[in-house]
Design a protein around this motif. Structure first.
Motif, PDB file in Angstrom:
ATOM      1  N   ASN B 198      30.876  25.502  44.543  1.00 51.95           N
ATOM      2  CA  ASN B 198      31.418  24.241  45.044  1.00 51.95           C
ATOM      3  C   ASN B 198      30.380  23.255  45.533  1.00 51.95           C
ATOM      4  OD1 ASN B 198      34.236  24.810  44.683  1.00 51.95           O
ATOM      5  ND2 ASN B 198      33.962  26.360  46.267  1.00 51.95           N
ATOM      6  N   ARG B 199      29.161  23.727  45.761  1.00 54.82           N
ATOM      7  CA  ARG B 199      28.201  22.837  46.405  1.00 54.82           C
ATOM      8  C   ARG B 199      26.891  22.679  45.632  1.00 54.82           C
ATOM      9  NH1 ARG B 199      31.768  21.379  48.775  1.00 54.82           N
ATOM     10  NH2 ARG B 199      32.395  21.527  50.948  1.00 54.82           N
ATOM     11  N   THR B 200      26.751  23.347  44.508  1.00 57.06           N
ATOM     12  CA  THR B 200      25.471  23.223  43.798  1.00 57.06           C
ATOM     13  C   THR B 200      25.678  22.707  42.375  1.00 57.06           C
ATOM     14  OG1 THR B 200      25.428  25.412  42.791  1.00 57.06           O
ATOM     15  CG2 THR B 200      24.605  25.247  45.058  1.00 57.06           C
ATOM     16  N   VAL B 201      24.567  22.317  41.801  1.00 59.24           N
ATOM     17  CA  VAL B 201      24.578  21.776  40.444  1.00 59.24           C
ATOM     18  C   VAL B 201      25.126  22.819  39.467  1.00 59.24           C
ATOM     19  CG1 VAL B 201      23.139  20.841  38.615  1.00 59.24           C
ATOM     20  CG2 VAL B 201      22.631  20.297  40.993  1.00 59.24           C
ATOM     21  N   LEU B 202      24.667  24.067  39.624  1.00 59.47           N
ATOM     22  CA  LEU B 202      25.111  25.109  38.704  1.00 59.47           C
ATOM     23  C   LEU B 202      26.631  25.254  38.722  1.00 59.47           C
ATOM     24  CD1 LEU B 202      23.563  28.072  37.400  1.00 59.47           C
ATOM     25  CD2 LEU B 202      25.521  28.701  38.804  1.00 59.47           C
ATOM     26  N   GLY B 203      27.191  25.235  39.938  1.00 59.31           N
ATOM     27  CA  GLY B 203      28.642  25.362  40.055  1.00 59.31           C
ATOM     28  C   GLY B 203      29.359  24.179  39.423  1.00 59.31           C
ATOM     29  N   ILE B 282      36.549  31.442  43.852  1.00 61.69           N
ATOM     30  CA  ILE B 282      36.159  32.776  44.283  1.00 61.69           C
ATOM     31  C   ILE B 282      37.199  33.323  45.267  1.00 61.69           C
ATOM     32  CG2 ILE B 282      34.404  34.087  45.540  1.00 61.69           C
ATOM     33  CD1 ILE B 282      33.550  33.273  42.748  1.00 61.69           C
ATOM     34  N   LEU B 283      37.731  32.443  46.120  1.00 61.13           N
ATOM     35  CA  LEU B 283      38.760  32.886  47.074  1.00 61.13           C
ATOM     36  C   LEU B 283      39.932  33.507  46.309  1.00 61.13           C
ATOM     37  CD1 LEU B 283      39.930  33.074  49.910  1.00 61.13           C
ATOM     38  CD2 LEU B 283      40.857  30.771  49.614  1.00 61.13           C
ATOM     39  N   GLY B 284      40.367  32.809  45.257  1.00 62.45           N
ATOM     40  CA  GLY B 284      41.473  33.329  44.456  1.00 62.45           C
ATOM     41  C   GLY B 284      41.127  34.684  43.861  1.00 62.45           C
ATOM     42  N   THR B 285      39.930  34.801  43.331  1.00 63.46           N
ATOM     43  CA  THR B 285      39.498  36.058  42.720  1.00 63.46           C
ATOM     44  C   THR B 285      39.491  37.193  43.748  1.00 63.46           C
ATOM     45  OG1 THR B 285      38.186  34.954  41.048  1.00 63.46           O
ATOM     46  CG2 THR B 285      37.554  37.204  41.594  1.00 63.46           C
ATOM     47  N   MET B 286      39.043  36.903  44.966  1.00 61.17           N
ATOM     48  CA  MET B 286      39.031  37.920  46.019  1.00 61.17           C
ATOM     49  C   MET B 286      40.463  38.376  46.320  1.00 61.17           C
ATOM     50  SD  MET B 286      35.955  38.611  46.982  1.00 61.17           S
ATOM     51  CE  MET B 286      35.948  39.154  48.682  1.00 61.17           C
ATOM     52  N   ILE B 287      41.365  37.402  46.415  1.00 64.01           N
ATOM     53  CA  ILE B 287      42.765  37.764  46.672  1.00 64.01           C
ATOM     54  C   ILE B 287      43.289  38.613  45.515  1.00 64.01           C
ATOM     55  CG2 ILE B 287      45.105  36.848  46.939  1.00 64.01           C
ATOM     56  CD1 ILE B 287      43.848  34.369  48.266  1.00 64.01           C
ATOM     57  N   GLY B 288      42.936  38.211  44.287  1.00 60.57           N
ATOM     58  CA  GLY B 288      43.374  38.967  43.116  1.00 60.57           C
ATOM     59  C   GLY B 288      42.872  40.403  43.148  1.00 60.57           C
ATOM     60  N   ALA B 289      41.602  40.568  43.489  1.00 62.78           N
ATOM     61  CA  ALA B 289      41.030  41.917  43.542  1.00 62.78           C
ATOM     62  C   ALA B 289      41.712  42.737  44.635  1.00 62.78           C
ATOM     63  CB  ALA B 289      39.523  41.843  43.800  1.00 62.78           C
ATOM     64  N   LEU B 290      42.003  42.096  45.779  1.00 70.38           N
ATOM     65  CA  LEU B 290      42.662  42.794  46.885  1.00 70.38           C
ATOM     66  C   LEU B 290      44.082  43.200  46.497  1.00 70.38           C
ATOM     67  CD1 LEU B 290      41.384  40.823  49.983  1.00 70.38           C
ATOM     68  CD2 LEU B 290      41.105  43.268  49.531  1.00 70.38           C
ATOM     69  N   ILE B 291      44.788  42.315  45.789  1.00 64.72           N
ATOM     70  CA  ILE B 291      46.151  42.653  45.359  1.00 64.72           C
ATOM     71  C   ILE B 291      46.123  43.930  44.530  1.00 64.72           C
ATOM     72  CG2 ILE B 291      47.985  41.974  43.744  1.00 64.72           C
ATOM     73  CD1 ILE B 291      47.788  39.166  44.761  1.00 64.72           C
ATOM     74  N   MET B 292      45.175  43.995  43.584  1.00 68.37           N
ATOM     75  CA  MET B 292      45.120  45.174  42.725  1.00 68.37           C
ATOM     76  C   MET B 292      44.819  46.434  43.535  1.00 68.37           C
ATOM     77  SD  MET B 292      43.279  43.654  39.351  1.00 68.37           S
ATOM     78  CE  MET B 292      43.416  45.200  38.467  1.00 68.37           C
ATOM     79  N   ALA B 293      43.872  46.329  44.477  1.00 67.34           N
ATOM     80  CA  ALA B 293      43.498  47.498  45.275  1.00 67.34           C
ATOM     81  C   ALA B 293      44.649  47.920  46.182  1.00 67.34           C
ATOM     82  CB  ALA B 293      42.249  47.188  46.096  1.00 67.34           C
ATOM     83  N   VAL B 294      45.289  46.949  46.838  1.00 72.89           N
ATOM     84  CA  VAL B 294      46.404  47.245  47.743  1.00 72.89           C
ATOM     85  C   VAL B 294      47.534  47.926  46.974  1.00 72.89           C
ATOM     86  CG1 VAL B 294      48.264  46.165  49.078  1.00 72.89           C
ATOM     87  CG2 VAL B 294      45.895  45.472  49.448  1.00 72.89           C
ATOM     88  N   LEU B 295      47.798  47.382  45.783  1.00 70.19           N
ATOM     89  CA  LEU B 295      48.885  47.909  44.965  1.00 70.19           C
ATOM     90  C   LEU B 295      48.637  49.378  44.616  1.00 70.19           C
ATOM     91  CD1 LEU B 295      51.397  46.584  43.660  1.00 70.19           C
ATOM     92  CD2 LEU B 295      50.080  46.473  41.556  1.00 70.19           C
ATOM     93  N   LEU B 296      47.431  49.663  44.114  1.00 73.45           N
ATOM     94  CA  LEU B 296      47.118  51.033  43.722  1.00 73.45           C
ATOM     95  C   LEU B 296      47.141  51.958  44.928  1.00 73.45           C
ATOM     96  CD1 LEU B 296      44.331  50.679  41.017  1.00 73.45           C
ATOM     97  CD2 LEU B 296      46.775  51.129  40.764  1.00 73.45           C
ATOM     98  N   ASN B 297      46.532  51.509  46.033  1.00 71.05           N
ATOM     99  CA  ASN B 297      46.493  52.321  47.240  1.00 71.05           C
ATOM    100  C   ASN B 297      47.902  52.580  47.767  1.00 71.05           C
ATOM    101  OD1 ASN B 297      46.558  52.332  50.355  1.00 71.05           O
ATOM    102  ND2 ASN B 297      44.478  53.037  49.854  1.00 71.05           N
ATOM    103  N   GLY B 298      48.704  51.537  47.825  1.00 64.40           N
ATOM    104  CA  GLY B 298      50.062  51.669  48.357  1.00 64.40           C
ATOM    105  C   GLY B 298      50.899  52.608  47.506  1.00 64.40           C
ATOM    106  N   LEU B 299      50.797  52.450  46.197  1.00 67.11           N
ATOM    107  CA  LEU B 299      51.582  53.309  45.307  1.00 67.11           C
ATOM    108  C   LEU B 299      51.145  54.765  45.464  1.00 67.11           C
ATOM    109  CD1 LEU B 299      51.667  51.087  42.088  1.00 67.11           C
ATOM    110  CD2 LEU B 299      53.549  51.548  43.658  1.00 67.11           C
ATOM    111  N   ARG B 300      49.840  54.962  45.652  1.00 70.05           N
ATOM    112  CA  ARG B 300      49.329  56.323  45.815  1.00 70.05           C
ATOM    113  C   ARG B 300      49.875  56.925  47.105  1.00 70.05           C
ATOM    114  NH1 ARG B 300      43.581  55.570  45.508  1.00 70.05           N
ATOM    115  NH2 ARG B 300      44.072  54.800  43.422  1.00 70.05           N
ATOM    116  N   ILE B 301      49.833  56.113  48.181  1.00 72.87           N
ATOM    117  CA  ILE B 301      50.334  56.604  49.475  1.00 72.87           C
ATOM    118  C   ILE B 301      51.812  56.949  49.376  1.00 72.87           C
ATOM    119  CG2 ILE B 301      50.975  55.750  51.761  1.00 72.87           C
ATOM    120  CD1 ILE B 301      48.262  54.822  52.191  1.00 72.87           C
ATOM    121  N   MET B 302      52.542  56.184  48.569  1.00 70.76           N
ATOM    122  CA  MET B 302      53.970  56.458  48.396  1.00 70.76           C
ATOM    123  C   MET B 302      54.188  57.571  47.367  1.00 70.76           C
ATOM    124  SD  MET B 302      55.542  52.640  48.462  1.00 70.76           S
ATOM    125  CE  MET B 302      57.197  53.229  48.112  1.00 70.76           C
ATOM    126  N   SER B 303      53.095  58.201  46.968  1.00 71.10           N
ATOM    127  CA  SER B 303      53.146  59.332  46.039  1.00 71.10           C
ATOM    128  C   SER B 303      53.736  58.958  44.676  1.00 71.10           C
ATOM    129  CB  SER B 303      53.945  60.510  46.606  1.00 71.10           C
ATOM    130  OG  SER B 303      53.523  60.781  47.905  1.00 71.10           O
TER     131      SER B 303
END
Lengths: 511, 333
Positions: B198-203, B282-303
């Protein structure tokens, strides 16, 4: 006085096309110099040479009296040459200021951007232009006219002394055009030289000082805009050296109407277009690029939605909502882009001819009757004289003319008796062109109704029994075919804008 | 029904990217609430840390993929490149016995070099990104196996190596929150790359290239060089992911890596970055990655059985891409 630009003897070849032949052009400070010519005359190509997008194969370019070689867009910018392209070249996802300074962002250390200065600099340019603009707005959210202002601001930000505008008003309404002209006049008074490419005659008269006309990639002449009649300029554009071809116009007095279109409308592209085609008739559609001819064809064929209008086939109204409906009504559309829309290039001749009629060649279980397909394909190869080693040859290996014949065969097999040809000879060499013309004429003689859309006036004149001319989405007139109509008559109608259109009709009525 | 969808599309018009991000964030909250109610074990600190730990590798790869996807490209090689960088680190540290900083440099440098090659294939040789990076994906997978002799390389000679991922700098300062270093790296990296975008030429050129490459070129920008630089940066980030995963396993596993690229792309897409290019965060991507991890973890915990977890992930990806399509159609219409 030193000219800003002097181009002499510019040559440019593309594969198979001699695009510029000893083209020349000059531009003085503080003038608006219009560059005119028919489609493909080489106007845009010449300006792309000046702005470094194309490298010329020969000739000399002088800027401010110095001989220069313009290696690329950046070199052109350094020389003070700015270009506003016909298709706006903006990045929709970036803001106005970000677009203006793309490639020259004010930077701080480590490649960090100085966004505050970026916005301040952009605001300063718009202040200088006397245009109000939110430089932080995303370009996507702006109207086309406002986007045009962004392009102009971008060109000015290079301190351009030479500004090239390629059809800048194509998408503007009258108020927006006036605003643009005010800016052009202000720039002119500051000594900027403006190259103005346009098809619109009345605009040329309003804004330009001199007019240079090109034809077939070559320089025709330069005249003063103020004291040259429009007819003279049109004469220069079309040339007079074309031999007149005799067209046999059949007597269709008793022939039934095959297709009738009434009040066809779609936004700005098609405005209240009405016409009819009889069985056995070839109706030509002439007009400049963007006049709306292809749009009309696509609307009739159901490829684009239409907002209003009635279509009658053989006297009965038909509801065409998709190409499927159109084909069912017996309408075939041969796209100007054969390779994208007309053919499956990797498949063989047989498969392509049968493509739209496979239903007829299948058993109850969906198995294709290949022997019958083969007979049919060989039949068309014979009757249309398609030159191919066999019906199993891949279509991409055939010449353009033979590919076009396969598209025709496809629609004939589908029992289409109304055929719309969009630029039927584009990319086809001269010998094959004559053959396609003969084929279209014999199809008409068999009673098919044929519509031909072509940007080449000689082609329209040679084929058409009647000629419909469009300008900016309107049908501006229908002329008789044959020797009665000259290219100048067509060009006149093709450049008729609404205010001049009324005058022309009254003048015709008096005559 | 029509009025609702009309209202939604009207709201989506001005800032559809932000809306998708909001949607993703709301989905994350809903998932968190749902799993907390469904299982008392879910909200335990140890479980939260496990989720974050599980996000770290996919999150870092997804950040790399985000850069490339915003330019309108795609990088299918991020997973096997990660493994390749881990193997190179193993070669430098274990085979050659070099000190740890050199191993880290080698991994990141290898990633950047491979990214440079991918970028050159795309920019200079004009090979479509999908094909170029598909080729790189297979080449790197093969090379990892060749170099390692198909056997894992252990980091037993470099005792501090596991610290990269599993140690906790934060835990040393604030013992109550022993956030593993791998997670710390993820969040620092996200902040840095978010700033770069968001703040550099490359971006700026990432977004510009994805928005209208020809226009950027006509503006006199050396688009090829920037594109290569962006792929190289993404490659270097894959090198960091390689270090995190090797450190967590205390070994470079040469057979690992295939499939990670799709998880990364899924996280990017769920986070609202458009596959057509020009838009993303990047914020969106972080949320996306967290959704996937939470989903897998939660489903595992729920057996929920592992195979069903995979099915659910697939459904989420399709739903997210469909949302992306709807968004683009609205933007077009």
């Amino acid at each position: 006085m030193t000219h800003l630009v002097e181009m002499t003897g510019i040559e440019k070849h593309f594969p198979g096309v001699h695009a510029l032949r000893a083209a020349q052009f000059d531009l003085a400070p503080g003038e608006v110099h219009a560059l005119m010519g028919e489609n493909g005359a080489g106007k845009s190509t010449l300006m792309k040479v000046l702005s470094g997008i194309y490298q010329p194969d020969g000739g000399a370019v002088h800027v401010m009296g110095q001989p220069v070689t313009i290696h690329g867009p950046r070199a052109a910018q350094a020389l003070g040459i700015g270009i506003i392209h016909q298709e706006l070249a903006l990045m929709n996802d970036l803001t106005v200021a970000q677009n203006i300074f793309i490639g020259r962002e004010p930077r701080r250390s480590f490649g960090r951007l100085d966004e505050a200065r970026l916005n301040a600099d952009a605001e300063a340019i718009f202040r200088q232009m006397n245009v109000g603009m939110d430089v932080r707005a995303e370009v996507r959210s702006l109207s086309v006219a406002r986007q045009q202002m962004v392009e102009i601001a971008k060109a000015l930000s290079f301190r351009s002394r030479i500004l090239i505008m390629d059809e800048p008003t194509a998408a503007l309404n009258d108020a927006e055009t006036n605003e643009l002209f005010a800016i052009i006049r202000r720039l002119r008074s500051e000594g900027v030289g403006v190259v103005y490419i346009s098809h619109k005659m009345d605009e040329i008269r309003r804004i330009s000082d001199r007019v240079t006309v090109m034809r077939d990639g070559a320089y025709v002449g330069t005249v003063h805009a103020a004291d040259t009649p429009i007819e003279t300029i049109i004469g220069m554009m079309v040339g007079r050296d074309l031999e007149t071809v005799h067209v046999d116009i059949p007597d269709l007095g008793a022939a039934p109407v095959a297709l009738e279109v009434r009040g066809l409308c779609r936004g700005r592209a098609i405005r209240d277009v009405s016409f009819s085609v009889k069985q056995g008739e070839i109706l030509g559609f002439a007009g400049l690029m963007g006049a709306g001819r292809t749009e009309v064809a696509r609307a009739i064929f159901g490829a684009d939605p239409r907002e209003g209008g009635e279509i009658r086939v053989h006297g009965k109204p038909v509801a065409i909502r998709s190409p499927r409906d159109a084909v069912a009504a017996g309408i075939g559309y041969l796209s100007e882009d054969r390779k994208h829309f007309g053919l499956a290039l990797g498949l063989d001749v047989r498969a392509n001819i049968g493509m739209t009629s496979l239903e007829r060649f299948r058993s109850a279980l969906g198995v294709l009757d290949e022997p019958a397909l083969e007979r049919t394909a060989k039949n068309y190869i014979g009757t249309l004289a398609i030159r191919t080693p066999s019906d199993r040859q891949e279509v991409r290996l055939l010449s353009g003319g033979n590919q076009q014949k396969i598209v025709i065969a496809k629609w004939l097999l589908r029992d289409c008796d109304i055929l719309i040809f969009d630029e039927p000879t584009r990319g086809i060499d001269v010998g094959a062109k004559a053959e396609i013309y003969r084929l279209m004429q014999s199809l008409a003689a068999e009673g098919k109704a044929i519509i031909v859309i072509s940007s080449e006036l000689p082609e329209v004149l040679r084929l058409s029994h009647r000629i419909a001319v469009m300008c900016e989405g309107r049908l501006t007139g229908i002329l008789p075919g044959g020797a009665a109509t000259r290219q100048e008559d067509i060009m006149h109608l093709a450049t008729l804008r609404p205010e001049t259109a009324r005058m022309a009709t009254t003048k015709d009525a008096i005559q | 029904m029509t009025s609702v969808s009309a209202a939604v599309s009207a709201a989506a018009k001005p800032a559809s990217g932000a809306q998708q991000k909001l949607l993703a964030f709301a989905s994350l909250i809903v998932l968190l609430v749902f799993f907390s109610v469904a299982s008392p074990n879910f909200l335990q600190t140890s479980n939260i840390l496990a989720i974050l730990q599980a996000t770290s590798v996919n999150g870092v790869l997804a950040i790399a993929a985000t850069l490339v996807i915003i330019t309108g490209g795609i990088d299918l090689s991020v997973g096997t490149l990660m493994t390749f960088c881990a193997v190179i680190a193993g070669v430098v540290l274990t085979y050659w016995g070099m000190p740890l900083p050199l191993g880290i440099l080698a991994a990141i440098g290898t990633g950047a070099a491979c990214g440079f090659i991918s970028g050159s294939l795309v920019a200079k040789m004009k090979i479509p990104p999908f094909i170029a990076t598909l080729g790189m994906m297979l080449i790197l997978k093969g090379l990892s196996l060749v170099i390692s002799g198909t056997k894992p390389i252990y980091f037993n000679d470099t005792p501090s190596f596991p610290e990269i991922s599993t140690g906790s700098l934060i835990g040393q300062i604030v013992p109550a929150v022993p956030v593993p270093n791998g997670v710390l790296i993820l969040f620092v990296l996200a902040l840095v790359i978010g700033y770069v975008l968001n703040r550099t030429v490359l971006g700026r050129y990432c977004f510009a290239l994805g928005s209208n490459e020809e226009a950027v070129r006509l503006s006199g920008v050396n688009t090829d060089a920037w594109k290569i630089a962006i792929y190289a940066l993404a490659g270097g980030i894959c090198g960091i992911a390689g270090l995190i995963i090797a450190s967590r396993l205390n070994s470079a596993q040469p057979a690992l890596g295939l499939g990670y690229e799709l998880d990364a792309i899924a996280a990017v897409v769920i986070g609202g970055t458009s596959l057509a290019g020009g838009r993303g965060s990047i914020l969106g991507t972080m949320i996306g990655a967290l959704i996937m991890a939470v989903l897998l973890n939660g489903l595992r915990i729920m057996s929920v059985a592992q195979e069903w977890q995979t099915v659910v992930t697939g459904l989420i990806i399709i739903a997210a891409v469909y949302a992306d399509m709807l968004r683009r159609r609205r933007a077009a219409g």
